[in-house]
Design an enzyme around this catalytic site. Structure first.
Site, PDB file in Angstrom:
ATOM      1  CG  HIS A 123       5.169   5.531  -4.259  1.00 39.89           C
ATOM      2  ND1 HIS A 123       5.467   4.828  -5.334  1.00 39.89           N
ATOM      3  CD2 HIS A 123       3.720   5.614  -4.221  1.00 39.89           C
ATOM      4  CE1 HIS A 123       4.717   4.232  -5.923  1.00 39.89           C
ATOM      5  NE2 HIS A 123       3.400   4.979  -5.391  1.00 39.89           N
ATOM      6  CG  ASN A 170      -4.680   3.451  -2.240  1.00 43.27           C
ATOM      7  OD1 ASN A 170      -4.893   3.322  -0.714  1.00 43.27           O
ATOM      8  ND2 ASN A 170      -3.613   4.384  -2.613  1.00 43.27           N
ATOM      9  NE  ARG A 184      -1.783  -1.134  -4.056  1.00 39.39           N
ATOM     10  CZ  ARG A 184      -1.898   0.056  -3.285  1.00 39.39           C
ATOM     11  NH1 ARG A 184      -1.825   1.142  -3.812  1.00 39.39           N
ATOM     12  NH2 ARG A 184      -1.941   0.026  -2.156  1.00 39.39           N
ATOM     13  CE1 TYR A 206       0.471  10.969   1.820  1.00 40.07           C
ATOM     14  CE2 TYR A 206      -0.858   9.136   1.506  1.00 40.07           C
ATOM     15  CZ  TYR A 206      -0.202  10.012   0.728  1.00 40.07           C
ATOM     16  OH  TYR A 206       0.213   9.983  -0.492  1.00 40.07           O
ATOM     17  CE  LYS A 207      -5.391   5.658   3.493  1.00 40.68           C
ATOM     18  NZ  LYS A 207      -5.297   5.675   2.113  1.00 40.68           N
ATOM     19  CE1 TYR A 242      -0.971   3.394   2.449  1.00 38.37           C
ATOM     20  CE2 TYR A 242       0.331   3.835   4.175  1.00 38.37           C
ATOM     21  CZ  TYR A 242      -0.479   4.268   3.175  1.00 38.37           C
ATOM     22  OH  TYR A 242      -0.971   5.638   2.901  1.00 38.37           O
ATOM     23  CD  GLU A 251      -6.642   6.537  -5.840  1.00 35.79           C
ATOM     24  OE1 GLU A 251      -6.579   7.642  -5.657  1.00 35.79           O
ATOM     25  OE2 GLU A 251      -5.551   5.819  -5.594  1.00 35.79           O
TER      26      GLU A 251
END
Lengths: 346, 201
Positions: free
Chosen positions: A193, A225, A223, A316-317, A37, A265
């Site tokens: 978040h 993602n 940005r 998490y993903k 990140y 994204e």
């Protein structure tokens, strides 16, 4: 420019695919062979011809099919589109932003004529011809945000700014990577978040919020993602997780190339003129790793990123069950050669 | 006091009187009565004459603390048979509440959440509501699939009382819904559930 809109599906028989132009159009997100990140925000300025950032709002070959998919999701679950009452002005701001950008950059597909408050909008790919009064919600068949986002690819959130914070007070999310608008609406920046691992501790959200509170009109930013999705499924919402979760167990080292999709994204942020709210757009792009492997540098790099991804992010993903098989599939395309810096294909 | 790393969860403090308020509207449940007693025990009769206490006794506690609340001699103190009936009354009181009314809530997190939710629907800023957590750590959970609410969840895995899906309780809280997020626990391998633990006793 010759956009040909495809007839395809994002559910059931999954007929979605990318053309060779579509592959070159894809916003590959990794600028180096590892990923962590970062506040990777840059000005949303014009990118190369044919790229996803050539125009402020990107319309591509999947436009018509994605809008049909959105209509299906909204029919099943109207709560995917919600706005708190104080967000009406921001809704009009959003409609103006999208109609203006789409008609300027794709004049063969969209036309906007303005005569004071009397507006005339033509959307040729979807066969829409609408006269309405700007500012009068009764003159449109839906509220302004829903009206225009049923005609624009990507999920959208409208963020209200007050108390030195941003509040997700309106939005539409029909193609989201496992977050719920219905659950998160009304939350502050840190609250929505909340579930993201590692980034809070890295100070990423503190810096991002500080930056966004000062976002200026006419200076949008963006940005990238990413995550991974099994099958070209747009609607990977928590609401439907009990329907799509088992897809993750269907990946083998043989079928990973077709099954596993990189989901990128392209997130854009604009300050709105009347409401002072911020538009947060989340435009998703899907590409199978077999299509990624047609670009040698991308295949090498994705292979290396997946191998070195921190365990918290794997979890998490939602990659845990199929990451190994995806790595095994990609390993045939990684000869160990160095990769050039930057996200581009060469 | 509940302390956790959950960013979306409200921070509950300690009940403390806002001395500038013209009317103190106190909603309490179960052990929350003890927080009300701690807060009001040493307060003057003049202040107590402006205090309204709405109490659901015994909801999460084994016993009602009504008798002790009555010794405070507040302007109004009433016990309701259930949380639902208390909230119905609170809604009515908030409808006609005037400027200068301060709202307080104490009890379980699910109860506080519902009071805040009701306050929000009357335009009360959530920052202005004074809260104190007492009693069970049980969570109020919304099933993300059918949107049904499940009360008093004490385990990390729970079955939705509405649609029957096995839910994993995520550490993500919605103030607007007054609930934690419950998402299918065995979507990837139906029937293969993580061990259920009494995590929120």
């Amino acid at each position: 420019m010759g956009l040909v809109f495809k007839t395809e599906t994002f559910r059931d028989d999954f007929t979605f695919s990318n053309s060779s132009e579509g592959i070159r159009h894809f916003p590959f997100p990794f600028h180096e062979d590892t990923y962590m990140y970062a506040v990777n925000i840059e000005p949303h300025v014009k990118g190369p011809v044919g790229s996803a950032t050539e125009f402020a709002i990107d319309v591509d070959e999947h436009y018509v099919a994605e809008m049909e998919e959105r209509a299906l999701v909204l029919k099943e679950d109207p709560l995917r589109c919600q706005a708190l009452p104080h967000m009406m002005l921001a809704q009009w701001d959003l409609l103006e932003l999208l109609m203006t950008a789409m008609s300027q950059d794709y004049p063969e597909h969209f036309t906007l004529e303005r005569d004071g408050d009397r507006w005339h909008w033509i959307n040729r790919p979807l066969g829409i011809d609408q006269h309405f009064l700007f500012g009068d919600a009764a003159s449109l068949p839906y509220q302004p945000m829903e009206y225009i986002t049923r005609q624009c690819q990507g999920d959208f959130c409208l963020l209200d700014q007050r108390h030195n914070n941003l509040w997700m007070d309106a939005g539409i999310a029909t193609a989201q990577a496992d977050w719920s608008l219905d659950f998160d609406i009304g939350m502050s920046f840190m609250e929505w978040h909340g579930p993201v691992p590692l980034a809070h501790e890295l100070g990423v959200f503190d810096r991002a919020l500080k930056f966004l509170l000062n976002l200026q009109q006419g200076r949008p930013v963006r940005r990238l993602n990413w995550t991974m999705t099994i099958n070209p499924r747009m609607d990977t919402s928590p609401e439907k997780y009990h329907k799509w979760g088992m897809d993750r167990t269907t990946v083998t080292p043989e079928n990973a190339g077709e099954k596993v999709h990189l989901r990128v994204e392209l997130q854009g942020l604009w300050r709105l003129p009347r409401s002072n709210a911020i538009v947060f757009s989340i435009r998703g792009y899907l590409m199978s790793i077999a299509d990624i492997a047609t670009v040698p540098k991308w295949a090498r790099r994705l292979h290396r990123v997946l191998q070195t991804l921190p365990p918290e992010l794997v979890d998490y993903k939602g990659l845990t069950r199929f990451r190994e098989n995806a790595i095994a599939w990609l390993s045939h395309f990684d000869d160990g050669a160095p990769t050039s810096p930057g996200c581009g294909p060469e | 006091m509940l302390v956790s790393g959950i960013k979306s969860r409200p921070v509950y403090g300690q009940l403390a009187l806002d001395l500038y308020a013209k009317r103190h509207l106190v909603a309490a449940e179960g052990e929350g009565a003890l927080a009300v007693l701690d807060c009001l025990r040493a307060v003057s009769a003049d202040v107590l004459s402006r205090v309204t206490i709405l109490y659901a006794g015994g909801a999460s506690a084994g016993q009602s603390h009504l008798d002790r609340l009555r010794t405070l001699n507040a302007d109004y103190c009433h016990q309701f048979p259930t949380i639902q009936t208390l909230l119905f009354r609170l809604n009515g009181v908030l409808t006609t509440a005037s400027m200068g009314t301060r709202l307080y809530a104490s009890g379980t997190e699910g109860f506080i959440g519902q009071v805040i939710q009701l306050g929000l629907s009357h335009g009360v800023d959530h920052h202005s509501i004074i809260t104190e957590h007492r009693g069970s750590l049980a969570r109020r959970v919304q099933c993300t699939h059918c949107k049904g609410i499940i009360e008093n969840v004490t385990t990390n895995v729970a079955t939705c009382a509405h649609c029957g899906v096995n839910l994993l309780v995520r550490d993500h809280y919605s103030r607007r819904l007054g609930a934690f997020m419950g998402v299918s626990a065995d979507a990837e391998e139906p029937g293969s559930l993580p061990a259920s633990e009494q995590m929120f006793p």
